[in-house]
Write a protein that holds these residues in place. Structure first.
Motif, mmCIF file in Angstrom:
data_model
loop_
_atom_site.group_PDB
_atom_site.id
_atom_site.type_symbol
_atom_site.label_atom_id
_atom_site.label_comp_id
_atom_site.label_asym_id
_atom_site.label_seq_id
_atom_site.Cartn_x
_atom_site.Cartn_y
_atom_site.Cartn_z
ATOM 1 N N GLU A 90 6.361 6.059 -12.837
ATOM 2 C CA GLU A 90 5.452 5.459 -11.002
ATOM 3 C C GLU A 90 4.574 7.336 -11.145
ATOM 4 O OE1 GLU A 90 9.012 6.681 -8.867
ATOM 5 O OE2 GLU A 90 10.565 5.480 -9.882
ATOM 6 N N TYR A 91 4.961 8.391 -11.517
ATOM 7 C CA TYR A 91 4.124 9.511 -11.284
ATOM 8 C C TYR A 91 4.552 10.747 -12.505
ATOM 9 C CZ TYR A 91 7.931 11.123 -8.670
ATOM 10 O OH TYR A 91 9.298 11.409 -8.040
ATOM 11 N N ASP A 114 4.597 -5.708 -5.583
ATOM 12 C CA ASP A 114 6.008 -4.748 -5.267
ATOM 13 C C ASP A 114 6.923 -3.946 -5.153
ATOM 14 O OD1 ASP A 114 5.861 -1.947 -3.655
ATOM 15 O OD2 ASP A 114 5.532 -2.715 -1.568
ATOM 16 N N GLY A 115 7.990 -3.702 -6.004
ATOM 17 C CA GLY A 115 9.083 -3.857 -5.895
ATOM 18 C C GLY A 115 9.580 -2.809 -5.052
ATOM 19 N N ASP A 116 10.727 -2.709 -5.672
ATOM 20 C CA ASP A 116 12.155 -2.329 -3.994
ATOM 21 C C ASP A 116 11.676 -0.660 -4.295
ATOM 22 O OD1 ASP A 116 15.352 -1.912 -6.390
ATOM 23 O OD2 ASP A 116 13.010 -1.316 -6.882
ATOM 24 N N SER A 117 12.156 -0.410 -2.981
ATOM 25 C CA SER A 117 11.208 1.586 -3.090
ATOM 26 C C SER A 117 12.372 1.936 -2.866
ATOM 27 C CB SER A 117 10.857 1.594 -1.283
ATOM 28 O OG SER A 117 11.976 1.473 -0.483
ATOM 29 N N GLU A 166 1.214 -0.164 -8.971
ATOM 30 C CA GLU A 166 1.531 -1.109 -8.538
ATOM 31 C C GLU A 166 -0.077 -1.181 -7.497
ATOM 32 O OE1 GLU A 166 5.384 -0.201 -6.418
ATOM 33 O OE2 GLU A 166 6.180 0.406 -9.185
ATOM 34 N N GLU A 167 0.699 -1.978 -6.971
ATOM 35 C CA GLU A 167 -1.263 -2.335 -5.664
ATOM 36 C C GLU A 167 -0.818 -1.680 -4.610
ATOM 37 O OE1 GLU A 167 -0.601 -6.413 -3.492
ATOM 38 O OE2 GLU A 167 -2.241 -6.329 -3.006
ATOM 39 N N ASP A 168 -1.604 -1.078 -4.572
ATOM 40 C CA ASP A 168 -1.995 0.446 -3.689
ATOM 41 C C ASP A 168 -2.179 2.003 -4.370
ATOM 42 O OD1 ASP A 168 -3.218 -1.431 -1.042
ATOM 43 O OD2 ASP A 168 -0.904 -1.652 -0.471
ATOM 44 N N ASP A 169 -1.500 1.816 -5.582
ATOM 45 C CA ASP A 169 -1.452 3.137 -6.258
ATOM 46 C C ASP A 169 -2.612 3.383 -6.103
ATOM 47 O OD1 ASP A 169 -0.064 5.476 -6.530
ATOM 48 O OD2 ASP A 169 1.811 4.472 -7.935
ATOM 49 N N VAL A 171 4.252 13.629 -6.014
ATOM 50 C CA VAL A 171 4.686 14.696 -7.676
ATOM 51 C C VAL A 171 2.770 15.689 -6.637
ATOM 52 C CG1 VAL A 171 1.899 13.514 -7.433
ATOM 53 C CG2 VAL A 171 3.386 14.127 -9.732
ATOM 54 N N ASP A 177 -3.335 6.466 -6.654
ATOM 55 C CA ASP A 177 -3.391 7.961 -8.146
ATOM 56 C C ASP A 177 -2.789 7.005 -9.229
ATOM 57 O OD1 ASP A 177 -3.498 9.630 -6.008
ATOM 58 O OD2 ASP A 177 -1.842 9.720 -5.363
ATOM 59 N N GLU A 237 -6.146 5.374 -11.027
ATOM 60 C CA GLU A 237 -6.850 6.631 -11.653
ATOM 61 C C GLU A 237 -6.513 7.123 -12.833
ATOM 62 O OE1 GLU A 237 -9.143 8.955 -8.927
ATOM 63 O OE2 GLU A 237 -10.042 7.739 -8.038
ATOM 64 N N LYS A 276 -12.779 14.662 -10.822
ATOM 65 C CA LYS A 276 -12.071 13.506 -11.729
ATOM 66 C C LYS A 276 -12.554 14.051 -13.031
ATOM 67 C CE LYS A 276 -14.672 8.721 -12.277
ATOM 68 N NZ LYS A 276 -14.739 7.769 -11.911
ATOM 69 N N LYS A 305 5.646 3.771 -0.642
ATOM 70 C CA LYS A 305 6.019 4.457 -0.979
ATOM 71 C C LYS A 305 4.826 4.976 -2.018
ATOM 72 C CE LYS A 305 7.174 1.068 -4.423
ATOM 73 N NZ LYS A 305 7.844 0.282 -5.134
ATOM 74 N N THR A 306 4.045 4.668 -2.393
ATOM 75 C CA THR A 306 2.772 5.008 -3.042
ATOM 76 C C THR A 306 2.320 6.559 -2.499
ATOM 77 O OG1 THR A 306 1.396 4.364 -1.625
ATOM 78 C CG2 THR A 306 1.634 3.067 -4.166
ATOM 79 N N ARG A 360 -7.456 16.803 -6.176
ATOM 80 C CA ARG A 360 -7.342 14.995 -6.495
ATOM 81 C C ARG A 360 -6.775 14.411 -5.563
ATOM 82 N NH1 ARG A 360 -7.948 12.662 -12.506
ATOM 83 N NH2 ARG A 360 -9.161 10.426 -11.682
ATOM 84 N N LYS A 361 -5.668 14.717 -6.424
ATOM 85 C CA LYS A 361 -4.633 13.346 -5.340
ATOM 86 C C LYS A 361 -4.455 13.891 -3.337
ATOM 87 C CE LYS A 361 -2.335 12.370 -9.581
ATOM 88 N NZ LYS A 361 -2.008 12.898 -10.814
ATOM 89 N N ARG A 420 4.306 8.961 -0.570
ATOM 90 C CA ARG A 420 5.626 9.378 -0.956
ATOM 91 C C ARG A 420 5.701 9.510 -2.766
ATOM 92 N NH1 ARG A 420 9.391 5.009 1.591
ATOM 93 N NH2 ARG A 420 10.236 5.125 -0.550
ATOM 94 N N ARG A 421 5.143 8.739 -3.457
ATOM 95 C CA ARG A 421 5.144 9.620 -4.585
ATOM 96 C C ARG A 421 3.817 10.662 -4.945
ATOM 97 N NH1 ARG A 421 5.089 4.000 -7.597
ATOM 98 N NH2 ARG A 421 7.541 3.371 -7.616
ATOM 99 N N LYS A 422 2.422 9.952 -3.490
ATOM 100 C CA LYS A 422 1.528 11.155 -4.173
ATOM 101 C C LYS A 422 2.117 12.864 -3.968
ATOM 102 C CE LYS A 422 -2.912 10.129 -2.175
ATOM 103 N NZ LYS A 422 -3.532 10.209 -3.148
ATOM 104 N N ARG A 467 -10.776 14.785 -16.216
ATOM 105 C CA ARG A 467 -11.192 13.851 -18.013
ATOM 106 C C ARG A 467 -11.355 15.017 -19.119
ATOM 107 N NH1 ARG A 467 -13.494 8.626 -16.083
ATOM 108 N NH2 ARG A 467 -11.689 7.792 -14.725
#
Lengths: 179, 131
Positions: free
Chosen positions: B66-67, B128-131, B100-103, A54, B105, B108, A124, A46-47, A151-152, A49-51, A128
Motif C-alpha cells: 500500500e505504501y 480498486d479494492g475495498d478501502s 492501484e488505479e490512480d495511485d 506516509v 505514488d 512511481e 526523482k 484512498k490513494t 516529491r510526494k 489518504r495514503r499519501k 533514485r
C-alpha cells in the motif's frame, strides 16, 4: 514562526488535529491512527489518504531519528514535540516541530534548501541515486526523508528555526499537500 | 535439501511476507512503515541468502504494498539485490509490482525500482479494492 504565529494558524485555518507535548513510540502510533481516522472522514480517495499518511510517517520518523541521534537528553528535546494537521482552501498541511542542537541547524537548512532547489524531475533522479547507493544512516534512516516528502507533497518545504535558547533551536517544518 | 518457508504475519506497520522455497512463489503485501526497517527485514535477508544457494529455477515475486517509508525502500533494494544474485546464477526471476488505479505514488515507486534494479519488473494495475 513564534507562538503568536501558531495561534493565528489555529485561528485562521481548519486545524484537524494538533498535538504539543512529549514524544514516545506509543504516541507516534496514536498520532498515526488518529490522522488516518480523521482523514478517512473527509472521504478523499484512498490513494490521497495514503499519501498524507506516509508523509506523516516520514515526518514523525525523521523527528525520532533526530532525537535518537542527537544524544541530547535535555527535557525540552523530548517534551516539546509539535504536530499539527490542518486543511485550508488549498489543501492539507502538516506542521511539525522539535528542538534541535544549534550545531545541527546548518546541515538541516542546507538539506532542505537543496531539496527545495530541485524540480520534480531532479527530485526523482536524486531519489533514485540515493536509493541505489546502498547506504543507511547510523540510525538506519535512508537519507531520503526530505526528498520523499517534497516529491510526494509536490510543494517546497517551509521551515523555520526559532533561536531563543542558548544551546538549541526549535525547528519547525510545514509541508503542504495540494488537493 | 529442504528449506523452511518464511512467513511473517501482517501488522498495521509491517507487511505480510510469504516466501515459499518449494514453489519459488514470494509475496510481500501490506504496509511497510517500521521505525527500524533493517531490524524488521534482517530475517528476510538471511533467509534469502540461504535461498540463493538452492533457489528454484523460477522465482516469482509479488510486491503488493500500500505504501512504505523511505527506510523500507532501502531494504527493498537489498531484497532485489539478492534476487539479482539469483538471476546471475542463471535462474529466472520475475517481479510483479502491483499498484492501484490512480495511485501515482506507488506507480512511481515501481518505476524507481525498475530504473535501478536489474530484474524484469512488471508493472501490474489492480482493480480498486475495498478501502
Amino acid at each position: 514562526m513564534n507562538t503568536q504565529g501558531y495561534h493565528s494558524v489555529l485561528e485562521s485555518d481548519e486545524v484537524i488535529f494538533a498535538y504539543k507535548g512529549s514524544v514516545s513510540h506509543a504516541l507516534f502510533d496514536d498520532i498515526l491512527t488518529l490522522v488516518e481516522r480523521k482523514i478517512s472522514t473527509f472521504e478523499k480517495p484512498k490513494t490521497f489518504r495514503r499519501k498524507i499518511h506516509v508523509i506523516v510517517v516520514e515526518i514523525l520518523q525523521n523527528i525520532f531519528h533526530h532525537l535518537d541521534a542527537s544524544q541530547h537528553k535535555a527535557p525540552n528535546f523530548t517534551d516539546s514535540i509539535l504536530f499539527i494537521l490542518g486543511k485550508n482552501k488549498h489543501g492539507y498541511y502538516i506542521i511539525s516541530g522539535n528542538y534541535v542542537l544549534l550545531s545541527d541547524i546548518e546541515v538541516l537548512k542546507a538539506k532542505i534548501e537543496w531539496v527545495n532547489s530541485l524540480d520534480s524531475a531532479e527530485l526523482k533522479n536524486r531519489y533514485r541515486e540515493i536509493l541505489n547507493n546502498g547506504k543507511f544512516s547510523d540510525k538506519g534512516g535512508a537519507g531520503l526523508g526530505f526528498i520523499d516528502i517534497a516529491r510526494k507533497s509536490g510543494n517546497p518545504l517551509e521551515y523555520d528555526f526559532e533561536n531563543n535558547e542558548t544551546d538549541c533551536s526549535f525547528f519547525s517544518l510545514k509541508v503542504k499537500i495540494s488537493v | 535439501m529442504n528449506m523452511e518457508n518464511f512467513y511473517l504475519e501482517e501488522t498495521p506497520k509491517t507487511p505480510e511476507i510469504n516466501l515459499n522455497a518449494q514453489t519459488g512463489k514470494f509475496i510481500i503485501s501490506g504496509r511497510s512503515i517500521p521505525e527500524n526497517s533493517i531490524e524488521f527485514y534482517k530475517p528476510m535477508f538471511d533467509w534469502l541468502d540461504a535461498y540463493t544457494k538452492e533457489a528454484n529455477n523460477k522465482t516469482n515475486v509479488d510486491v503488493k504494498l500500500e505504501y512504505f517509508n523511505t527506510s523500507s525502500s532501502k531494504c527493498l533494494v537489498e531484497v532485489f539485490r539478492r534476487l539479482e544474485d539469483i538471476k546471475g546464477k542463471g535462474k529466472e526471476i520475475e517481479v510483479n509490482w502491483f499498484y492501484e488505479e490512480d495511485d501515482e505514488d506507488m506507480q512511481e515507486s515501481g518505476e524507481d525500482f525498475k530504473e535501478i534494479i536489474n530484474l524484469p519488473i512488471n508493472m501490474t494495475l489492480i482493480e480498486d479494492g475495498d478501502s
